[in-house]
Design a protein around this motif. Structure first.
Motif, PDB file in Angstrom:
ATOM      1  N   ILE A 160       0.841  -1.194   0.000  1.00 53.81           N
ATOM      2  CA  ILE A 160       0.000   0.000   0.000  1.00 53.81           C
ATOM      3  C   ILE A 160       0.878   1.247   0.000  1.00 53.81           C
ATOM      4  O   ILE A 160       1.769   1.406   0.840  1.00 53.81           O
ATOM      5  CB  ILE A 160      -0.985   0.014   1.188  1.00 53.81           C
ATOM      6  CG1 ILE A 160      -1.831   1.285   1.168  1.00 53.81           C
ATOM      7  CG2 ILE A 160      -0.285  -0.190   2.517  1.00 53.81           C
ATOM      8  CD1 ILE A 160      -3.016   1.267   2.122  1.00 53.81           C
ATOM      9  N   PHE A 161       0.627   2.086  -0.990  1.00 55.08           N
ATOM     10  CA  PHE A 161       1.337   3.352  -1.145  1.00 55.08           C
ATOM     11  C   PHE A 161       0.340   4.488  -0.911  1.00 55.08           C
ATOM     12  O   PHE A 161      -0.865   4.327  -1.124  1.00 55.08           O
ATOM     13  CB  PHE A 161       1.943   3.453  -2.543  1.00 55.08           C
ATOM     14  CG  PHE A 161       2.817   2.277  -2.905  1.00 55.08           C
ATOM     15  CD1 PHE A 161       4.166   2.283  -2.607  1.00 55.08           C
ATOM     16  CD2 PHE A 161       2.284   1.149  -3.525  1.00 55.08           C
ATOM     17  CE1 PHE A 161       4.975   1.199  -2.925  1.00 55.08           C
ATOM     18  CE2 PHE A 161       3.070   0.063  -3.847  1.00 55.08           C
ATOM     19  CZ  PHE A 161       4.432   0.085  -3.547  1.00 55.08           C
ATOM     20  N   VAL A 162       0.857   5.630  -0.477  1.00 54.00           N
ATOM     21  CA  VAL A 162      -0.020   6.738  -0.103  1.00 54.00           C
ATOM     22  C   VAL A 162       0.380   7.990  -0.851  1.00 54.00           C
ATOM     23  O   VAL A 162       1.578   8.323  -0.964  1.00 54.00           O
ATOM     24  CB  VAL A 162       0.025   6.988   1.423  1.00 54.00           C
ATOM     25  CG1 VAL A 162      -0.913   8.123   1.813  1.00 54.00           C
ATOM     26  CG2 VAL A 162      -0.360   5.719   2.180  1.00 54.00           C
ATOM     27  N   SER A 163      -0.625   8.714  -1.370  1.00 53.96           N
ATOM     28  CA  SER A 163      -0.383   9.943  -2.134  1.00 53.96           C
ATOM     29  C   SER A 163      -0.873  11.157  -1.361  1.00 53.96           C
ATOM     30  O   SER A 163      -1.549  11.040  -0.343  1.00 53.96           O
ATOM     31  CB  SER A 163      -1.107   9.869  -3.483  1.00 53.96           C
ATOM     32  OG  SER A 163      -2.520   9.795  -3.276  1.00 53.96           O
ATOM     33  N   GLY A 164      -0.519  12.337  -1.876  1.00 53.17           N
ATOM     34  CA  GLY A 164      -1.041  13.579  -1.318  1.00 53.17           C
ATOM     35  C   GLY A 164      -0.099  14.316  -0.394  1.00 53.17           C
ATOM     36  O   GLY A 164      -0.509  15.268   0.277  1.00 53.17           O
ATOM     37  N   PHE A 165       1.173  13.948  -0.350  1.00 54.66           N
ATOM     38  CA  PHE A 165       2.119  14.604   0.546  1.00 54.66           C
ATOM     39  C   PHE A 165       2.736  15.833  -0.128  1.00 54.66           C
ATOM     40  O   PHE A 165       3.256  15.753  -1.242  1.00 54.66           O
ATOM     41  CB  PHE A 165       3.227  13.635   0.962  1.00 54.66           C
ATOM     42  CG  PHE A 165       2.749  12.530   1.861  1.00 54.66           C
ATOM     43  CD1 PHE A 165       2.680  12.716   3.224  1.00 54.66           C
ATOM     44  CD2 PHE A 165       2.359  11.316   1.331  1.00 54.66           C
ATOM     45  CE1 PHE A 165       2.235  11.699   4.060  1.00 54.66           C
ATOM     46  CE2 PHE A 165       1.915  10.286   2.153  1.00 54.66           C
ATOM     47  CZ  PHE A 165       1.851  10.483   3.524  1.00 54.66           C
ATOM     48  N   SER A 166       2.678  16.941   0.580  1.00 60.26           N
ATOM     49  CA  SER A 166       3.244  18.188   0.067  1.00 60.26           C
ATOM     50  C   SER A 166       3.541  19.102   1.246  1.00 60.26           C
ATOM     51  O   SER A 166       2.677  19.337   2.095  1.00 60.26           O
ATOM     52  CB  SER A 166       2.270  18.867  -0.898  1.00 60.26           C
ATOM     53  OG  SER A 166       2.823  20.046  -1.406  1.00 60.26           O
ATOM     54  N   ASN A 167       4.754  19.633   1.296  1.00 63.26           N
ATOM     55  CA  ASN A 167       5.164  20.451   2.442  1.00 63.26           C
ATOM     56  C   ASN A 167       4.450  21.785   2.525  1.00 63.26           C
ATOM     57  O   ASN A 167       4.355  22.370   3.602  1.00 63.26           O
ATOM     58  CB  ASN A 167       6.675  20.730   2.383  1.00 63.26           C
ATOM     59  CG  ASN A 167       7.506  19.475   2.551  1.00 63.26           C
ATOM     60  OD1 ASN A 167       6.982  18.382   2.722  1.00 63.26           O
ATOM     61  ND2 ASN A 167       8.813  19.630   2.500  1.00 63.26           N
ATOM     62  N   ASP A 168       3.992  22.312   1.391  1.00 61.35           N
ATOM     63  CA  ASP A 168       3.510  23.694   1.372  1.00 61.35           C
ATOM     64  C   ASP A 168       1.996  23.803   1.215  1.00 61.35           C
ATOM     65  O   ASP A 168       1.487  24.854   0.839  1.00 61.35           O
ATOM     66  CB  ASP A 168       4.204  24.481   0.259  1.00 61.35           C
ATOM     67  CG  ASP A 168       3.937  23.899  -1.130  1.00 61.35           C
ATOM     68  OD1 ASP A 168       3.385  22.783  -1.225  1.00 61.35           O
ATOM     69  OD2 ASP A 168       4.286  24.568  -2.118  1.00 61.35           O
ATOM     70  N   ILE A 169       1.297  22.731   1.491  1.00 62.69           N
ATOM     71  CA  ILE A 169      -0.165  22.760   1.518  1.00 62.69           C
ATOM     72  C   ILE A 169      -0.582  22.361   2.929  1.00 62.69           C
ATOM     73  O   ILE A 169      -0.137  21.323   3.433  1.00 62.69           O
ATOM     74  CB  ILE A 169      -0.771  21.803   0.477  1.00 62.69           C
ATOM     75  CG1 ILE A 169      -0.391  22.270  -0.936  1.00 62.69           C
ATOM     76  CG2 ILE A 169      -2.284  21.715   0.621  1.00 62.69           C
ATOM     77  CD1 ILE A 169      -0.821  21.325  -2.038  1.00 62.69           C
TER      78      ILE A 169
END
Length: 715
Positions: free
Chosen positions: A295-304
């Motif tokens: 299982i991989f997870v998306s949606g990571f962003s430091n500036d949001i």
């Protein structure tokens, strides 16, 4: 900088990178499906800074990330069947295609929805070579939008990054989002993927379309390439089955028939409530592993903005997915791949009892004021729990002469005074203008005010921990001293004194005597159990205090940004100060949120045996220059390793304490993602063709006549 020289410089850095061997933390038992460390996946390369899916973004991801970094490519097909990497089906959000081909806008039905824009199916690769890539997210840097960065094909991505055998082919992840749409235009994504994987090593192929993965699953039965089913939002409809993705999530046995893993948005694992706080984690990770799926997870962003529970600490968010007591996901998809690299290799499985090096000191700024209203009992208790070495109290005086802790003499800045005592508002230019000031109220009135949590000073709309907006109680200086004295993990405390001359001359209040009196009552005349530090931007204040208590450490705060300091000024400082507090921009020059170079101020002060403490460190990504990638740990590392400061003043002591304890810092084997930014070579701005105009240089610090004026007031 020309495109050729830009590419060469990145290639040279990549070659240097290959000389550094630092494997990810694989000695620890992970709770991933395989038991190995999770992988970091660079979505469109380092797309948080550079144009998405540009060659420099991909190279930068390899340069700044783990050695096994996976490069993500959203595949679109041109009219002549060439696969290109592009974030969206329409090309206008991440390029200048609307200017180059302004008459080529089209409308098509995509998954039953009319969509308008510029589509790859209407252009040959040759035609698309005329467009330039740009940053598609408005609040990210646009200094790299230029003709240097052109559309990248899948073949280019694999071939150019091999660098004539100096680098092993990168791990490629091809995401196929719109197979049905391309089929409508007589383009076969299936044929493209199969033929590509015969000549290029493709590690992962993902798609949110069941039929597409079913159509290729037999081709990859004995292949090292892994097929991954991508889940979109829970209520979105999967076109092949006409079911919601939420419904498909309940049938992982079906998913297992055509894939070896799933990719889900991060809220599938850690849902958020309506106020953006974490709810209990779901069972999706354990369910996937039980079914035999990675299982991989998306949606990571430091500036949001992400869950308030993380206090703007992106590493803390990654650790919640990869290093908790229950599970670890198998990989994370990020716009800022340097941060998951740090989280996986440096901060995971870290011994919480490890103290780390004593330097740099972690000095709180109004306690843990990033989590609670500053200078409250809760902010101080949190700072102690977070590992602060030094607790601070900026002292204000009440009308009845009670010293208490608050970050501003103007009560409106830090409390709800305006709601209760608006009649006391007055304009005092010497104190910054309109306000309700501490000396206008007695302590009995002030202690009943509600404190207010601060906001990131550069962005008033970026909130901190709203649930704690008015939590805690303000404390007197005597209560603060008792709290600091009882905290065994705290090595000392810092008392900040400002506006002393105004209070003495205009209000007849002696803040210096009030502070000394409370220190004496608390037993800090000749003790050695705690370090006593007193800070002021007034040399006169420090001179008077030094005459009274020469066993304290006196910190002189240089309020203005300076780019140099004369030896004579430093010599003068040593007469009344034992150390110096300076702003971050005095250490590294910056302009338009980019570093422009380093000064010699720190080394010059340290040459005179003056420790240098730097302020102010904040996790909020709006406070950091782009060279730090919206990552507070990159910033902390720059000042600790890059300039060797003696201490860091921070709103978030937990982050600084965690940085100081990280494995990559304490082991002596520093990987590339923990190297300081090479500001001597210009930093990120050297890769821009649109250099901003030069700013006026900061002044050189020289002795000021103001000291004599203030000294006269105190004598």
């Amino acid at each position: 900088m020309a495109a050729q020289s830009c590419t060469m410089s990145v290639a040279m850095l990549l070659c240097l990178y290959m000389l550094i061997t630092h494997a990810a933390n694989t000695s620890t038992v992970w709770k991933t499906f395989s038991g190995d460390a999770p992988v970091a996946i660079a979505r469109g390369g380092f797309s948080g800074i550079f144009p998405d899916s540009s060659m420099i973004a991909y190279k930068w991801a390899l340069l700044k990330g783990l050695p096994n970094m996976i490069l993500w490519c959203d595949v679109q097909l041109t009219s002549d069947g060439v696969g290109i990497c592009f974030r969206e089906l329409t090309l206008d959000s991440d390029s200048d295609i609307s200017n180059v081909f302004n008459n080529s806008k089209k409308s098509y039905i995509v998954n039953g929805v009319s969509t308008t824009g510029w589509f790859s199916v209407d252009f040959t690769l040759s035609a698309l070579s005329n467009i330039s890539l740009s940053q598609g997210v408005p609040f990210r840097p646009h200094e790299f939008d230029s003709s240097s960065f052109q559309v990248v094909t899948v073949g280019d991505l694999a071939g150019q990054l091999n660098l004539a055998g100096q680098l092993k082919p990168p791990g490629l992840w091809l995401n196929i989002q719109h197979d049905a749409f391309f089929s409508q235009h007589n383009l076969s994504m299936k044929s493209f993927v199969i033929s590509t994987s015969q000549s290029i090593i493709v590690k992962y192929i993902s798609s949110p379309e069941v039929n597409f993965l079913r159509s290729i699953v037999t081709k990859y039965k004995s292949s090292p390439t892994k097929l991954v089913f991508r889940f979109l939002e829970l209520d979105d409809i999967e076109p092949s089955t006409n079911q919601t993705f939420g419904s498909l999530l309940k049938n992982l046995t079906l998913i297992k028939t055509f894939s070896s893993g799933i990719l889900v948005p991060k809220t599938y694992v850690w849902p958020l409530d309506k106020d953006l706080y974490l709810e209990p984690h779901t069972s999706v990770v354990l369910d996937a592993h039980k079914e035999g799926l990675e299982i991989f997870v998306s949606g990571f962003s430091n500036d949001i903005p992400f869950a308030y529970d993380y206090n703007y600490d992106p590493v803390a968010e990654y650790l919640n997915f990869i290093d908790n007591d229950n599970f670890s996901v198998d990989g994370v998809l990020s716009d800022f791949p340097i941060t998951p690299s740090e989280a996986i290799d440096c901060f995971s499985h870290m011994d919480k009892n490890l103290s780390g090096p004593a330097i740099p000191l972690v000095i709180s700024h109004e306690g843990a004021s990033g989590q609670y209203p500053g200078c409250t009992d809760l902010a101080y208790k949190q700072a102690i729990s977070d590992g602060a070495d030094i607790l601070d109290c900026p002292v204000q005086l009440t009308k009845d002469g009670t010293p208490f802790c608050l970050g501003s003499i103007n009560l409106i800045d830090k409390t709800t005074a305006a709601e209760t005592f608006s009649i006391l508002k007055e304009n005092i230019p010497e104190l910054g203008g309109n306000g309700i000031f501490s000396f206008s109220l007695n302590w009995s009135e002030i202690q009943n005010l509600k404190p207010v949590i601060s906001k990131s000073f550069q962005n008033a709309s970026l909130y901190r921990n709203p649930r704690n907006k008015n939590a805690g109680n303000l404390v007197t200086l005597s209560d603060f001293l008792m709290l600091a004295n009882n905290a065994t993990s705290v090595s000392g405390f810092l008392i900040r004194i400002e506006k002393a001359s105004y209070l003495a001359e205009k209000k007849g209040l002696d803040v210096i005597d009030a502070v000394i009196d409370d220190l004496s009552k608390a037993g800090y005349n000749n003790q050695t159990r705690k370090k006593v530090m007193i800070q002021s931007s007034s040399s006169a204040v420090l001179m008077k205090l030094k005459e009274m208590k020469d066993n304290y450490e006196f910190l002189y705060e240089i309020e203005d940004d300076v780019n140099d300091i004369s030896n004579s000024s430093i010599s003068d400082l040593t007469k009344f100060a034992n150390s110096v507090v300076i702003d971050k921009s005095t250490v590294y020059g910056q302009q338009f949120k980019f570093l422009t170079g380093a000064t010699e101020v720190v080394s010059k002060l340290q040459a005179f045996k003056l420790p240098v403490y730097v302020k102010l460190f904040q996790n909020d990504f709006t406070t950091q220059v782009w060279d730090f990638y919206a990552d507070p740990y990159v910033e902390l590392n720059q000042f600790s390793v890059g300039s060797g400061v003696n201490g860091m003043v921070t709103d978030f002591p937990e982050t600084s304490s965690k940085y100081r304890r990280n494995r990559c810092l304490t082991s002596g084997k520093r990987p590339v993602y923990m190297d300081p930014v090479p500001v001597d070579r210009g930093g990120l701005l050297t890769f821009s063709q649109t250099q901003p105009p030069a700013a006026a240089p900061s002044p050189v610090l020289t002795p000021s006549g103001q000291d004599e004026v203030e000294l006269h007031i105190f004598t």
